[in-house]
Write a protein that holds these residues in place. Sequence first.
Motif, PDB file in Angstrom:
ATOM      1  N   UNK A  13       0.850  -1.186   0.000  1.00 45.83           N
ATOM      2  CA  UNK A  13       0.000   0.000   0.000  1.00 45.83           C
ATOM      3  C   UNK A  13       0.891   1.243   0.000  1.00 45.83           C
ATOM      4  N   UNK A  14       0.648   2.183  -0.927  1.00 43.40           N
ATOM      5  CA  UNK A  14       1.430   3.428  -0.915  1.00 43.40           C
ATOM      6  C   UNK A  14       1.258   4.163   0.423  1.00 43.40           C
ATOM      7  N   UNK A  65      -1.576   3.479   8.264  1.00 39.04           N
ATOM      8  CA  UNK A  65      -1.853   2.394   9.208  1.00 39.04           C
ATOM      9  C   UNK A  65      -0.850   1.255   9.015  1.00 39.04           C
ATOM     10  N   UNK A  66      -0.589   0.898   7.758  1.00 32.15           N
ATOM     11  CA  UNK A  66       0.350  -0.187   7.480  1.00 32.15           C
ATOM     12  C   UNK A  66       1.768   0.184   7.922  1.00 32.15           C
ATOM     13  N   UNK A  67       2.168   1.418   7.695  1.00 34.78           N
ATOM     14  CA  UNK A  67       3.494   1.855   8.162  1.00 34.78           C
ATOM     15  C   UNK A  67       3.580   1.806   9.686  1.00 34.78           C
ATOM     16  N   UNK A  68       2.480   2.109  10.365  1.00 31.84           N
ATOM     17  CA  UNK A  68       2.449   2.004  11.829  1.00 31.84           C
ATOM     18  C   UNK A  68       2.655   0.552  12.257  1.00 31.84           C
ATOM     19  N   UNK A  69       2.044  -0.384  11.530  1.00 32.08           N
ATOM     20  CA  UNK A  69       2.217  -1.805  11.856  1.00 32.08           C
ATOM     21  C   UNK A  69       3.686  -2.215  11.680  1.00 32.08           C
ATOM     22  N   UNK A  70       4.312  -1.725  10.602  1.00 34.48           N
ATOM     23  CA  UNK A  70       5.740  -2.022  10.364  1.00 34.48           C
ATOM     24  C   UNK A  70       6.593  -1.463  11.500  1.00 34.48           C
ATOM     25  N   UNK A 110       9.654  -2.460   2.984  1.00 36.93           N
ATOM     26  CA  UNK A 110       9.187  -2.101   1.648  1.00 36.93           C
ATOM     27  C   UNK A 110      10.315  -1.556   0.774  1.00 36.93           C
ATOM     28  N   UNK A 111      11.266  -0.831   1.351  1.00 39.06           N
ATOM     29  CA  UNK A 111      12.372  -0.275   0.560  1.00 39.06           C
ATOM     30  C   UNK A 111      13.265  -1.384   0.026  1.00 39.06           C
ATOM     31  N   UNK A 112      13.539  -2.374   0.853  1.00 37.78           N
ATOM     32  CA  UNK A 112      14.349  -3.517   0.424  1.00 37.78           C
ATOM     33  C   UNK A 112      13.646  -4.274  -0.697  1.00 37.78           C
ATOM     34  N   UNK A 113      12.373  -4.477  -0.553  1.00 37.36           N
ATOM     35  CA  UNK A 113      11.579  -5.169  -1.581  1.00 37.36           C
ATOM     36  C   UNK A 113      11.619  -4.407  -2.901  1.00 37.36           C
ATOM     37  N   UNK A 114      11.472  -3.096  -2.838  1.00 38.43           N
ATOM     38  CA  UNK A 114      11.503  -2.272  -4.051  1.00 38.43           C
ATOM     39  C   UNK A 114      12.879  -2.347  -4.719  1.00 38.43           C
ATOM     40  N   UNK A 115      13.939  -2.274  -3.912  1.00 41.61           N
ATOM     41  CA  UNK A 115      15.281  -2.356  -4.463  1.00 41.61           C
ATOM     42  C   UNK A 115      15.495  -3.700  -5.155  1.00 41.61           C
TER      43      UNK A 115
END
Length: 176
Positions: A97-98, A111-116, A141-146
């Motif tokens: 989710x962006x 909300x998702x970033x809070x969960x992370x 998410x940054x590692x996944x994008x890279x």
Amino acid sequence: HGHEKCTENHDGHECGNQKHDEHKHGNNKSEGHKNPKENLGELLIKQRNQKKKRRLDGTIENYSEDMGVVWNDISRQWENSYTLLVKFQQREGHSNVPPEYIEEGKNLGRWLNTQRYQKWNGELHKNLEERLEVVGIVWNAHSEQWENNYRLVVKFQQREGHSNIPFKHIEEGKNL
């Protein structure tokens, strides 16, 4: 003598009850009209505290649940957000989710970033973490994008024989 009608306004309507010396509005907390909403709120607070302490009668708990009482508002909010995440995942095919994405009025990305964040700080309960993983949450998410971008560069290099990717080149819908 002392038996006049009450003309005070109570929740948008006039009382109409007879005033007696022993029945004074607002002057004695144990007598007079009480706001039924306040009483219900006080009752729910007491019941929630009793449930938390495992002292709430099972019959009362069942009746309350049948009426739709929410014992833990934070839990309800989490479930609502999780449901939105599942809808997003089913519609989009992923759970990335962006960051500022709004779904049905809720900032699902935040909300998702809070969960992370809670997971990284050891604050996210294990069963919630597992439920998020079931719908494909990527914790970093940054590692996944890279990694996805690297895979696309390797694909380009193998096909073209070099890694000199032109500016604004699109590979699998991604601008490399």
